[in-house]
Design a protein around this motif. Structure first.
Motif, short mmCIF file in Angstrom:
data_model
loop_
_atom_site.label_atom_id
_atom_site.label_comp_id
_atom_site.label_asym_id
_atom_site.label_seq_id
_atom_site.Cartn_x
_atom_site.Cartn_y
_atom_site.Cartn_z
N PRO A 169 0.55 -1.04 0.41
CA PRO A 169 0.23 0.10 0.30
C PRO A 169 0.77 1.18 -0.09
O PRO A 169 2.02 1.35 0.35
CB PRO A 169 -0.90 -0.23 1.67
N LYS A 170 0.29 2.38 -0.82
CA LYS A 170 0.98 3.09 -0.44
C LYS A 170 0.52 4.11 0.18
O LYS A 170 1.28 5.67 1.03
CB LYS A 170 0.68 4.35 -2.08
N HIS A 171 -0.81 4.27 0.54
CA HIS A 171 -1.41 5.00 1.81
C HIS A 171 -2.19 4.77 2.27
O HIS A 171 -3.09 3.44 2.14
CB HIS A 171 -2.04 6.15 1.12
N SER A 172 -1.73 4.24 3.89
CA SER A 172 -3.06 3.70 4.90
C SER A 172 -3.24 4.62 5.81
O SER A 172 -2.29 5.69 6.41
CB SER A 172 -1.34 2.29 4.91
N ALA B 276 4.49 -0.02 9.06
CA ALA B 276 5.64 1.34 8.32
C ALA B 276 7.13 0.21 7.74
O ALA B 276 7.26 0.89 6.23
CB ALA B 276 6.24 2.08 9.41
N LEU B 277 7.66 -0.66 8.52
CA LEU B 277 8.37 -1.20 7.75
C LEU B 277 8.20 -2.49 6.83
O LEU B 277 8.62 -2.73 6.01
CB LEU B 277 8.62 -2.34 9.50
N GLY B 278 6.30 -2.52 6.50
CA GLY B 278 6.77 -3.41 5.41
C GLY B 278 6.65 -3.04 3.85
O GLY B 278 6.87 -4.17 3.52
N HIS B 279 6.82 -1.48 4.09
CA HIS B 279 6.99 -1.07 2.93
C HIS B 279 6.92 0.10 2.74
O HIS B 279 6.73 1.00 3.41
CB HIS B 279 5.74 -1.32 1.67
N SER C 255 10.21 7.89 16.60
CA SER C 255 11.14 8.37 15.76
C SER C 255 12.60 7.95 16.42
O SER C 255 13.36 7.72 15.29
CB SER C 255 11.35 9.79 16.72
N GLU C 256 12.06 7.65 17.52
CA GLU C 256 13.74 6.66 18.40
C GLU C 256 13.69 5.65 17.56
O GLU C 256 15.37 5.20 17.13
CB GLU C 256 14.02 6.60 19.70
N PHE C 257 12.68 4.70 16.76
CA PHE C 257 13.35 3.82 16.24
C PHE C 257 13.51 4.10 14.54
O PHE C 257 13.23 3.10 13.45
CB PHE C 257 11.94 2.79 16.38
N LYS D 61 10.47 6.95 9.88
CA LYS D 61 10.16 8.12 9.27
C LYS D 61 8.64 8.07 8.31
O LYS D 61 8.13 9.41 7.72
CB LYS D 61 10.55 8.61 8.83
N ASN D 62 7.79 6.94 8.19
CA ASN D 62 7.25 7.33 7.45
C ASN D 62 5.73 7.13 8.01
O ASN D 62 4.87 6.95 7.09
CB ASN D 62 6.67 6.49 6.08
N VAL D 63 5.49 8.13 8.99
CA VAL D 63 3.87 7.99 9.98
C VAL D 63 3.75 9.04 10.33
O VAL D 63 5.09 10.09 10.92
CB VAL D 63 4.33 7.19 11.68
N GLU D 64 2.57 9.47 10.23
CA GLU D 64 1.94 10.97 10.82
C GLU D 64 0.85 10.26 12.01
O GLU D 64 -0.02 9.73 11.09
CB GLU D 64 1.89 11.28 9.79
#
Length: 256
Positions: free
Chosen positions: A104-107, A122-125, A148-150, A153-156
């Motif tokens: 998926p591009k947008h979840s 986040a890590l799956g793709h 953030s510590e891990f 970066k692709n999560v809001e």
């Protein structure tokens, strides 16, 4: 007791890939659900979980859902939440594989909690941009820092009640939506009805804890009956929904 009886019934009525005649479902089961590869990225999921299990910081939870079956107080240690309420390692790995499979591009995730499932999404793709909604301000603040510590970066993360945040997203289209926030019939059916227009033909919805209660099982039956829903997969712990118009309407119960 309800869940025990429901699980016994599930075992008697569920199957594996044998006897599944839908190529779409058969391929998903064999190449995703039953993929036994020990992916190196699983170690990142495990490290995240261990970090939570060793964190004894207490936070006060604002609960908008059905409440906890374990905790009597809203002040809870991070470690206790991770141990009793968080997505299990096995399910986090499966969620990661589902994201790997569908790309998926947008979840969208309803219910961030401590971010265990969020990290898997986040890590799956790497091309997956995730919007996650968390009603509790303290959980949200903690998980933003934790992700953030891990280096995720692709999560809001959006903080607020689902009823407040969802109207802000009404013009967005999602490839995958993970419902893991409010385990009540009324809320689950409402969120489903609110988000069904945000899906497309190849979108996937995943509902957590469909046998949480008799009410949640009823909600799952309502979702299955919706005219836009074509294929559903009941794994007992999750209900997975597809809207593929090229599929005949069919429901599966699969042991994972």
């Amino acid at each position: 007791m309800f869940q025990i009886i429901a699980y016994i019934k599930f075992l008697f009525t569920s199957t594996n890939q044998h006897g599944v005649h839908s190529p779409f479902v058969y391929d998903l089961i064999t190449n995703c659900f039953y993929d036994k590869t020990r992916y190196e990225v699983y170690l990142k999921l495990l490290a995240y979980r261990k970090s939570l299990l060793h964190d004894h910081t207490a936070i006060t939870i604002t609960d908008f859902g059905s409440g906890s079956k374990v905790f009597k107080s809203n002040t809870r240690a991070i470690s206790a939440i991770a141990k009793t309420s968080g997505t299990t390692q096995k399910r986090a790995e499966l969620l990661l594989r589902i994201v790997q499979y569908f790309k998926p591009k947008h979840s969208l995730e309803l219910g961030t909690s401590l971010g265990i499932a969020t990290q898997a999404l986040a890590l799956g793709h790497s091309g997956n941009q995730i919007t996650s909604i968390e009603g509790c301000p303290n959980s949200s603040a903690f998980t933003k820092k934790q992700l953030s510590e891990f280096d995720i970066k692709n999560v809001e993360i959006k903080t607020g009640a689902f009823e407040v945040i969802l109207p802000q997203l009404k013009n967005n289209t999602y490839d995958l939506i993970f419902f893991d926030g409010n385990h009540t019939k009324t809320a689950t059916v409402f969120y489903f009805s609110q988000l069904i227009d945000n899906a497309h033909n190849n979108a996937i919805f995943i509902f957590d804890d469909i046998y949480w209660s008799k009410d949640m099982q009823d909600a799952w039956e309502i979702i299955k009956a919706h005219p836009k829903v074509t294929v559903t997969i009941d794994t007992f712990f999750w209900g997975i929904v597809s809207f593929r118009k090229e599929q005949v309407k069919e429901h599966f119960k699969i042991r994972v």
